[in-house]
Enzyme design. Structure first.
Site, PDB file in Angstrom:
ATOM      1  N   SER A 146       0.847  -1.190   0.000  1.00 25.08           N
ATOM      2  CA  SER A 146       0.000   0.000   0.000  1.00 25.08           C
ATOM      3  C   SER A 146       0.879   1.235   0.000  1.00 25.08           C
ATOM      4  O   SER A 146       2.046   1.193   0.426  1.00 25.08           O
ATOM      5  CB  SER A 146      -0.896   0.004   1.249  1.00 25.08           C
ATOM      6  OG  SER A 146      -1.556   1.242   1.398  1.00 25.08           O
ATOM      7  N   TYR A 159      -2.210  -0.403  10.414  1.00 20.70           N
ATOM      8  CA  TYR A 159      -2.240  -0.733   8.987  1.00 20.70           C
ATOM      9  C   TYR A 159      -0.936  -0.305   8.317  1.00 20.70           C
ATOM     10  O   TYR A 159      -0.352  -1.071   7.539  1.00 20.70           O
ATOM     11  CB  TYR A 159      -3.432  -0.043   8.325  1.00 20.70           C
ATOM     12  CG  TYR A 159      -3.594  -0.367   6.859  1.00 20.70           C
ATOM     13  CD1 TYR A 159      -4.115  -1.590   6.446  1.00 20.70           C
ATOM     14  CD2 TYR A 159      -3.219   0.543   5.878  1.00 20.70           C
ATOM     15  CE1 TYR A 159      -4.263  -1.893   5.103  1.00 20.70           C
ATOM     16  CE2 TYR A 159      -3.368   0.250   4.527  1.00 20.70           C
ATOM     17  CZ  TYR A 159      -3.886  -0.963   4.150  1.00 20.70           C
ATOM     18  OH  TYR A 159      -4.023  -1.259   2.812  1.00 20.70           O
TER      19      TYR A 159
END
Length: 283
Positions: A146, A159
């Site tokens: 990501s 995250y």
């Protein structure tokens, strides 16, 4: 690699979203086997039925990748029933969007890290040795990280931690394979911004950075996989923000990220952790 025709492809989080699109692409190109890993049994069965109807040689497996023992057991079944995959997509993932001190140690922190950071390592460890040994053909591993693995962001601490881990590990494995002379095994690390899969429902857009569509991302990832591209970052604004992060003093970059690129406010209206990508049962 011109296509995946005649090759065995394994995709985690394959029942829905981008995983399902990768599976469709594999079937369309005539893969010898399309191995689907997912925790959602109902959706897994639907996807397998759809792909079989399209002529695919599909092999669905119900797997909870948050658990090492489940990965080990499923990998053994794949080797025995289908054979070692030559192309691996580590696509399964989950997200939590809240301040760090609001995370539950097990349900949030351990769960997120087990799926986003540890599972790709465990899965690669199962199949990478056979990829290395298969010197007669090109092998591929794609790890979906990501942009949060490159830039810190409020309400994404765990995250970000999981995706920074995935990014660093994935690129390090790429370098190790090159250094050890295993150039036929190519690793692609993917760092996209928000994608409209439902995982990031409510997230705000950034400057010049729209929410990406699954089809746009998967098309680019598929092309990058074939050529063995080392890194795929999208869109172009992530390159700019990453460069500025390395050049500017921390406080100045924080100001630019908050008020110019509007990165630091993207999770202010996040409405839930979404369905995830076929990863595992929550504790």
């Amino acid at each position: 690699m011109q296509s995946v025709a005649g090759r065995k492809v394994l995709i985690t989080g394959a029942a829905m979203g981008m995983g399902k699109i990768y599976a469709r692409l594999a079937v369309r190109e005539g893969a010898a086997a399309v191995i689907l890993w997912d925790i959602n049994q109902a959706e897994l069965e639907k996807t397998a039925a759809e792909l079989k109807a399209a002529g695919g040689a599909v092999h669905p497996y119900l797997v909870d990748v948050s658990k090492l023992e489940a990965i080990t057991e499923a990998a053994a079944k794949v080797r025995a029933e289908v054979g070692d995959p030559e192309i691996l997509f580590n696509n399964a993932g989950v997200v939590r969007g809240k301040y760090f001190w609001e995370h539950h140690a097990v349900k949030d922190i351990a769960f997120t890290m087990s799926i986003n950071a540890m599972a790709p390592m465990y899965i690669a460890r199962e199949f990478l040795p056979a990829m290395i040994a298969s010197r007669g053909s090109e092998q591929r591993m794609v790890n979906i990280a990501s942009a949060a693995g490159l830039i810190a962001n409020p309400r994404m601490s765990v995250y970000c931690a999981s995706k920074w881990s995935c990014t660093g590990w994935s690129d390090s494995v790429r370098l190790e394979l090159e250094q050890a002379g295993h150039a036929h095994v190519r690793v692609t690390t993917v760092n996209p911004t928000y994608i409209s899969t439902g995982m990031f429902e409510g997230a705000k857009t950034m400057l010049f950075t729209p929410i990406l569509t699954p089809q746009y991302v998967t098309d680019r990832v598929w092309a990058a996989m074939k050529v063995g591209r080392p890194r795929l970052i999208m869109p172009w604004t992530v390159y700019v923000s990453s460069a500025l992060r390395g050049l500017l003093p921390v406080r100045l970059f924080d100001w630019v990220a908050r008020y110019v690129f509007r990165v630091y406010g993207t999770m202010d209206t996040f409405s839930g952790h979404g369905p995830g990508h076929g990863a595992g049962h929550e504790p």
